[in-house]
Design an enzyme around this catalytic site. Structure first.
Site, PDB file in Angstrom:
ATOM      1  CG  ASP A   6      -2.551 -46.990  -6.364  1.00  0.00           C
ATOM      2  OD1 ASP A   6      -2.687 -46.008  -7.127  1.00  0.00           O
ATOM      3  OD2 ASP A   6      -3.296 -47.984  -6.392  1.00  0.00           O
TER       4      ASP A   6
ATOM      5  CG  ASN B 115       4.087 -37.291 -14.610  1.00  0.00           C
ATOM      6  OD1 ASN B 115       3.919 -36.922 -15.768  1.00  0.00           O
ATOM      7  ND2 ASN B 115       4.668 -38.455 -14.307  1.00  0.00           N
TER       8      ASN B 115
ATOM      9  CE1 TYR C  47      -3.930 -40.903 -20.751  1.00  0.00           C
ATOM     10  CE2 TYR C  47      -4.379 -39.596 -22.722  1.00  0.00           C
ATOM     11  CZ  TYR C  47      -3.547 -39.936 -21.665  1.00  0.00           C
ATOM     12  OH  TYR C  47      -2.340 -39.294 -21.527  1.00  0.00           O
TER      13      TYR C  47
ATOM     14  CE  LYS D 152      -3.612 -37.822 -18.543  1.00  0.00           C
ATOM     15  NZ  LYS D 152      -2.744 -37.676 -17.376  1.00  0.00           N
TER      16      LYS D 152
HETATM   17  N1  LIG Z   1       3.489 -40.122 -23.455  1.00  0.00           N
HETATM   18  C1  LIG Z   1       2.575 -39.339 -23.999  1.00  0.00           C
HETATM   19  O1  LIG Z   1       2.448 -39.271 -25.246  1.00  0.00           O
HETATM   20  C2  LIG Z   1       1.683 -38.506 -23.129  1.00  0.00           C
HETATM   21  C3  LIG Z   1       0.851 -37.592 -23.776  1.00  0.00           C
HETATM   22  C4  LIG Z   1       0.006 -36.795 -23.014  1.00  0.00           C
HETATM   23  C5  LIG Z   1       0.000 -36.930 -21.649  1.00  0.00           C
HETATM   24  N2  LIG Z   1       0.797 -37.842 -21.048  1.00  0.00           N
HETATM   25  C6  LIG Z   1       0.704 -37.933 -19.598  1.00  0.00           C
HETATM   26  O2  LIG Z   1       1.967 -37.746 -19.017  1.00  0.00           O
HETATM   27  C7  LIG Z   1       2.024 -38.429 -17.776  1.00  0.00           C
HETATM   28  C8  LIG Z   1       3.289 -39.283 -17.742  1.00  0.00           C
HETATM   29  O3  LIG Z   1       3.177 -40.235 -18.774  1.00  0.00           O
HETATM   30  P1  LIG Z   1       4.432 -40.959 -19.448  1.00  0.00           P
HETATM   31  O4  LIG Z   1       4.274 -40.817 -20.904  1.00  0.00           O
HETATM   32  O5  LIG Z   1       5.670 -40.546 -18.784  1.00  0.00           O
HETATM   33  O6  LIG Z   1       4.043 -42.465 -19.092  1.00  0.00           O
HETATM   34  P2  LIG Z   1       4.847 -43.665 -18.443  1.00  0.00           P
HETATM   35  O7  LIG Z   1       3.959 -44.848 -18.558  1.00  0.00           O
HETATM   36  O8  LIG Z   1       6.203 -43.740 -19.036  1.00  0.00           O
HETATM   37  O9  LIG Z   1       4.995 -43.218 -16.913  1.00  0.00           O
HETATM   38  C9  LIG Z   1       3.883 -43.128 -16.076  1.00  0.00           C
HETATM   39  C10 LIG Z   1       4.306 -43.341 -14.650  1.00  0.00           C
HETATM   40  O10 LIG Z   1       3.160 -43.141 -13.798  1.00  0.00           O
HETATM   41  C11 LIG Z   1       3.093 -44.213 -12.871  1.00  0.00           C
HETATM   42  N3  LIG Z   1       1.714 -44.376 -12.426  1.00  0.00           N
HETATM   43  C12 LIG Z   1       0.593 -44.506 -13.179  1.00  0.00           C
HETATM   44  N4  LIG Z   1      -0.476 -44.608 -12.375  1.00  0.00           N
HETATM   45  C13 LIG Z   1      -0.023 -44.555 -11.103  1.00  0.00           C
HETATM   46  C14 LIG Z   1      -0.632 -44.613  -9.832  1.00  0.00           C
HETATM   47  N5  LIG Z   1      -1.954 -44.778  -9.685  1.00  0.00           N
HETATM   48  N6  LIG Z   1       0.132 -44.502  -8.732  1.00  0.00           N
HETATM   49  C15 LIG Z   1       1.469 -44.345  -8.834  1.00  0.00           C
HETATM   50  N7  LIG Z   1       2.109 -44.282 -10.012  1.00  0.00           N
HETATM   51  C16 LIG Z   1       1.369 -44.398 -11.121  1.00  0.00           C
HETATM   52  C17 LIG Z   1       3.634 -45.402 -13.644  1.00  0.00           C
HETATM   53  O11 LIG Z   1       4.018 -46.426 -12.753  1.00  0.00           O
HETATM   54  C18 LIG Z   1       4.815 -44.723 -14.346  1.00  0.00           C
HETATM   55  O12 LIG Z   1       5.905 -44.598 -13.441  1.00  0.00           O
HETATM   56  C19 LIG Z   1       0.743 -39.241 -17.666  1.00  0.00           C
HETATM   57  O13 LIG Z   1      -0.191 -38.567 -16.860  1.00  0.00           O
HETATM   58  C20 LIG Z   1       0.259 -39.294 -19.100  1.00  0.00           C
HETATM   59  O14 LIG Z   1      -1.131 -39.464 -19.183  1.00  0.00           O
HETATM   60  C21 LIG Z   1       1.646 -38.623 -21.749  1.00  0.00           C
END
Ligand SMILES: NC(=O)c1ccc[n+]([C@@H]2O[C@H](COP(=O)([O-])OP(=O)(O)OC[C@H]3O[C@@H](n4cnc5c(N)ncnc54)[C@H](O)[C@@H]3O)[C@@H](O)[C@H]2O)c1
Length: 257
Positions: free
Chosen positions: A66, A93, A162, A166
């Protein structure tokens, strides 16, 4: 997508949030391009399934942790460094979005605000803190944080918590970039826009929602996890050797509006 290369041969990387979406695509591509990668996220099973898809010769390892718990993430990063004999690349990430709970501030519960800040901002701080210690020991390296365009442009209406998390990553990234520039550590970030990952699954499967969000994007569609991973890999690579404190927006043109 791209064919395999050895751009990251000999490099040792950790990727948080590797269990899904952008982190999964990044870890997979890094391994395909020659890096040894530690996949970090909360669930072991998901990580093991993803590691199984990676060529065993790549030597990827799975470290459930975590990121928002200092003991847990420090142990995972230290284990990765011990297994690989050091670290060169940290991809910070991991993040969550709480679409049904994040809300206009007059309605936003403090507990929801705190949960998002703790997970997304504390988590990236702790990942960078413990990752950078190993980069310092190695004499240099690259950090790529994953933020969001809403961290500086206010894209995600009704998601102030959120967005603040960020925005915090954006500010922290720029200061870290300067703090470590003379120690051969480049710190940069990618700011995705609307990306087709499990995080956006409720929107992606609702045609009206999908059209509403896609219509606001100049390119007219959601991005893919792989398109974000490509940008992350470039910033982590030696090709980005003069990029320090860069926030690379990957959002199909939203930020240009
Ligand atoms: N999908 C989008 O539209 C988008 C847009 C802007 C930014 N993001 C950012 O990109 C990053 C990846 O997002 P995604 O879209 O791949 O989401 P996702 O939900 O598919 O994957 C996120 C991953 O992070 C892990 N995670 C979250 N909190 C955690 C913690 N405290 N410890 C360990 N693991 C943790 C989850 O288990 C998952 O494996 C994130 O930071 C998200 O905020 C995503």
């Amino acid at each position: 997508m791209a064919s395999a290369s050895d751009r990251f041969a000999g490099k040792r990387a950790v990727v948080t949030g590797a269990g899904s979406g952008i982190g999964r695509a990044t870890a997979t591509r890094l391994a395909r391009e020659g890096a040894r990668v530690a996949l970090i996220a909360r669930g072991r099973e998901r990580l093991e399934a993803i590691a199984a898809e990676i060529d065993p010769a790549a030597g990827a390892i799975v470290l459930p942790a975590d990121c928002a718990d200092e003991v847990s993430i420090a142990a995972a990063i230290d284990q990765a460094a011990a297994a690989f004999g050091g670290l060169d690349i940290v991809v910070s990430n991991a993040g969550i979005e709480l679409l049904d709970e994040d809300d206009r501030v007059d309605r936003l519960e403090l507990a929801v605000w705190q949960r998002l800040l703790r997970n997304n901002l504390d988590g990236q701080f702790l990942t960078c803190k413990h990752g950078i210690r190993h980069l310092l020991a190695a004499g240099g390296g690259a950090v790529v944080c994953v933020g969001s365009n809403t961290g500086y442009l206010g894209m995600a209406t009704n998601e102030p918590a959120y967005s603040a998390s960020k925005g915090g990553v954006f500010a922290m990234m720029r200061v870290m970039a300067i703090d470590y520039a003379r120690e051969n550590i480049r710190v940069n970030m990618v700011m995705p826009g609307f990306i087709d990952t499990p995080m956006n699954e409720p929107v992606m499967r609702d045609p009206n929602e999908l059209r509403y969000w896609s219509d606001q994007i100049p390119i007219g569609r959601a991005g893919s996890a792989d398109e974000c991973a490509a940008a992350i890999l470039w910033l982590a690579s030696d090709e980005a050797s003069y990029c320090v404190g860069t926030a690379l927006v990957v959002d199909g043109g939203q930020a240009a509006i």
